[in-house]
Design a protein around this motif. Structure first.
Motif, PDB file in Angstrom:
ATOM      1  N   PHE A  29      43.812  30.746  50.908  1.00 25.24           N
ATOM      2  CA  PHE A  29      45.099  30.822  50.227  1.00 25.24           C
ATOM      3  C   PHE A  29      44.901  31.386  48.830  1.00 25.24           C
ATOM      4  CE2 PHE A  29      45.468  27.533  53.348  1.00 25.24           C
ATOM      5  CZ  PHE A  29      46.789  27.517  53.763  1.00 25.24           C
ATOM      6  N   VAL A  30      45.942  32.012  48.310  1.00 21.94           N
ATOM      7  CA  VAL A  30      45.998  32.367  46.900  1.00 21.94           C
ATOM      8  C   VAL A  30      47.334  31.841  46.387  1.00 21.94           C
ATOM      9  CG1 VAL A  30      46.877  34.721  47.373  1.00 21.94           C
ATOM     10  CG2 VAL A  30      45.818  34.197  45.156  1.00 21.94           C
ATOM     11  N   ARG A  31      47.255  30.971  45.400  1.00 24.44           N
ATOM     12  CA  ARG A  31      48.458  30.323  44.841  1.00 24.44           C
ATOM     13  C   ARG A  31      49.321  29.725  45.964  1.00 24.44           C
ATOM     14  NH1 ARG A  31      47.916  28.501  40.486  1.00 24.44           N
ATOM     15  NH2 ARG A  31      50.106  28.626  39.990  1.00 24.44           N
ATOM     16  N   ASN A  32      48.678  28.998  46.869  1.00 22.57           N
ATOM     17  CA  ASN A  32      49.326  28.307  47.992  1.00 22.57           C
ATOM     18  C   ASN A  32      49.959  29.231  49.027  1.00 22.57           C
ATOM     19  OD1 ASN A  32      48.653  25.644  47.238  1.00 22.57           O
ATOM     20  ND2 ASN A  32      50.243  25.738  45.665  1.00 22.57           N
ATOM     21  N   ARG A  33      49.591  30.490  49.009  1.00 25.75           N
ATOM     22  CA  ARG A  33      50.095  31.445  50.002  1.00 25.75           C
ATOM     23  C   ARG A  33      48.938  31.878  50.903  1.00 25.75           C
ATOM     24  NH1 ARG A  33      53.817  35.862  47.357  1.00 25.75           N
ATOM     25  NH2 ARG A  33      54.476  35.998  49.526  1.00 25.75           N
ATOM     26  N   LEU A  34      49.083  31.616  52.188  1.00 23.88           N
ATOM     27  CA  LEU A  34      48.063  31.932  53.184  1.00 23.88           C
ATOM     28  C   LEU A  34      47.843  33.440  53.268  1.00 23.88           C
ATOM     29  CD1 LEU A  34      46.337  30.885  55.645  1.00 23.88           C
ATOM     30  CD2 LEU A  34      48.387  31.293  57.020  1.00 23.88           C
ATOM     31  N   TYR A  35      46.564  33.864  53.265  1.00 24.96           N
ATOM     32  CA  TYR A  35      46.297  35.286  53.445  1.00 24.96           C
ATOM     33  C   TYR A  35      45.248  35.571  54.520  1.00 24.96           C
ATOM     34  CZ  TYR A  35      42.136  34.993  50.382  1.00 24.96           C
ATOM     35  OH  TYR A  35      40.924  34.676  49.818  1.00 24.96           O
ATOM     36  N   ALA A  36      44.435  34.592  54.888  1.00 23.48           N
ATOM     37  CA  ALA A  36      43.444  34.785  55.959  1.00 23.48           C
ATOM     38  C   ALA A  36      43.178  33.437  56.611  1.00 23.48           C
ATOM     39  CB  ALA A  36      42.154  35.376  55.404  1.00 23.48           C
ATOM     40  N   THR A 114      48.285  41.235  49.410  1.00 27.12           N
ATOM     41  CA  THR A 114      49.660  41.075  49.888  1.00 27.12           C
ATOM     42  C   THR A 114      50.270  39.754  49.440  1.00 27.12           C
ATOM     43  OG1 THR A 114      49.105  40.027  52.016  1.00 27.12           O
ATOM     44  CG2 THR A 114      49.215  42.444  51.979  1.00 27.12           C
ATOM     45  N   GLN A 115      49.429  38.771  49.136  1.00 27.81           N
ATOM     46  CA  GLN A 115      49.925  37.440  48.796  1.00 27.81           C
ATOM     47  C   GLN A 115      49.736  37.065  47.331  1.00 27.81           C
ATOM     48  OE1 GLN A 115      51.795  37.144  51.259  1.00 27.81           O
ATOM     49  NE2 GLN A 115      51.194  35.184  52.134  1.00 27.81           N
ATOM     50  N   ALA A 116      48.813  37.708  46.650  1.00 22.44           N
ATOM     51  CA  ALA A 116      48.498  37.346  45.265  1.00 22.44           C
ATOM     52  C   ALA A 116      49.613  37.762  44.313  1.00 22.44           C
ATOM     53  CB  ALA A 116      47.186  38.006  44.837  1.00 22.44           C
ATOM     54  N   PRO A 117      49.884  36.923  43.322  1.00 21.89           N
ATOM     55  CA  PRO A 117      50.874  37.320  42.315  1.00 21.89           C
ATOM     56  C   PRO A 117      50.332  38.453  41.443  1.00 21.89           C
ATOM     57  CG  PRO A 117      49.862  35.215  41.740  1.00 21.89           C
ATOM     58  CD  PRO A 117      49.339  35.590  43.086  1.00 21.89           C
ATOM     59  N   LYS A 118      51.248  39.163  40.847  1.00 28.23           N
ATOM     60  CA  LYS A 118      50.910  40.343  40.045  1.00 28.23           C
ATOM     61  C   LYS A 118      49.915  40.013  38.931  1.00 28.23           C
ATOM     62  CE  LYS A 118      53.155  44.185  37.703  1.00 28.23           C
ATOM     63  NZ  LYS A 118      54.443  44.766  37.316  1.00 28.23           N
ATOM     64  N   TYR A 119      50.049  38.832  38.311  1.00 31.24           N
ATOM     65  CA  TYR A 119      49.163  38.492  37.200  1.00 31.24           C
ATOM     66  C   TYR A 119      47.710  38.328  37.654  1.00 31.24           C
ATOM     67  CZ  TYR A 119      49.132  33.485  38.411  1.00 31.24           C
ATOM     68  OH  TYR A 119      48.967  32.281  39.040  1.00 31.24           O
ATOM     69  N   LEU A 120      47.464  38.140  38.943  1.00 30.54           N
ATOM     70  CA  LEU A 120      46.095  38.122  39.471  1.00 30.54           C
ATOM     71  C   LEU A 120      45.678  39.499  39.985  1.00 30.54           C
ATOM     72  CD1 LEU A 120      46.010  34.749  41.474  1.00 30.54           C
ATOM     73  CD2 LEU A 120      44.945  35.239  39.257  1.00 30.54           C
ATOM     74  N   ARG A 121      46.616  40.216  40.610  1.00 29.88           N
ATOM     75  CA  ARG A 121      46.313  41.525  41.197  1.00 29.88           C
ATOM     76  C   ARG A 121      45.977  42.578  40.149  1.00 29.88           C
ATOM     77  NH1 ARG A 121      51.097  41.077  43.878  1.00 29.88           N
ATOM     78  NH2 ARG A 121      51.857  42.859  42.706  1.00 29.88           N
ATOM     79  N   VAL A 122      46.771  42.653  39.089  1.00 29.56           N
ATOM     80  CA  VAL A 122      46.615  43.737  38.112  1.00 29.56           C
ATOM     81  C   VAL A 122      45.225  43.731  37.478  1.00 29.56           C
ATOM     82  CG1 VAL A 122      47.464  44.637  35.909  1.00 29.56           C
ATOM     83  CG2 VAL A 122      49.081  44.048  37.724  1.00 29.56           C
ATOM     84  N   PRO A 123      44.755  42.605  36.928  1.00 31.91           N
ATOM     85  CA  PRO A 123      43.399  42.646  36.350  1.00 31.91           C
ATOM     86  C   PRO A 123      42.302  42.873  37.393  1.00 31.91           C
ATOM     87  CG  PRO A 123      44.468  40.521  35.893  1.00 31.91           C
ATOM     88  CD  PRO A 123      45.423  41.349  36.675  1.00 31.91           C
ATOM     89  N   PHE A 124      42.508  42.343  38.597  1.00 35.64           N
ATOM     90  CA  PHE A 124      41.520  42.562  39.665  1.00 35.64           C
ATOM     91  C   PHE A 124      41.448  44.036  40.012  1.00 35.64           C
ATOM     92  CE2 PHE A 124      40.282  43.041  44.095  1.00 35.64           C
ATOM     93  CZ  PHE A 124      39.095  42.332  44.124  1.00 35.64           C
TER      94      PHE A 124
END
Length: 133
Positions: A29-36, A114-124
């Motif tokens: 999960f990322v931020r309680n959203r299932l991704y795998a 697809t599940q991560a919020p923008k504040y995690l995706r952008v720096p990654f």
């Protein structure tokens, strides 16, 4: 050939990723959203897919669009399973034995995206620019 330990290692390197033990196996999960997730042979899964999932490790991941899942299935139908459940969100399941570790990393990372919020995706994404071929 990829393993669940490879999934764990890849997921552990993604910001905000968390592994949880679920009834059907491990899930990420990322931020309680299932991704795998590790697939389990639930009775609601068609019998032929259930047999594959019972016999070998199978992982499911979220994809951005249903067309992405269909493209993967069409590209390697012996690796990517046709739809295993009636869930409405776009996803794809695949045999770990048919995936190399680099492709697994791509699938898991894209699922996280697809599940991560923008504040995690952008720096990654800034730290891991896509390679154009």
């Amino acid at each position: 050939m990829a393993t669940l330990d490879d999934v764990r290692r890849i997921a552990a390197g993604l910001p905000g990723s968390e592994e949880r033990a679920m009834t059907g196996g491990a899930a990420w999960f990322v931020r309680n959203r299932l991704y795998a997730w590790e697939c389990h042979p639930w009775p609601s899964i068609p019998a032929d897919m259930r047999a594959v999932i019972a016999a070998e490790p199978v992982v499911g991941v979220k994809v951005a669009e249903r067309l992405d899942a269909q493209a993967l299935i069409g590209m390697a139908p012996d690796v990517f399973l046709r739809e295993t459940t009636r869930w409405s969100e776009p996803k794809v399941a695949f045999r770990l034995a048919g995936i190399d570790v680099d492709h697994l990393a791509e699938l898991v990372t894209e699922a996280w995206r697809t599940q991560a919020p923008k504040y995690l995706r952008v720096p990654f994404d800034a730290a891991h620019p896509a390679v154009d071929v």
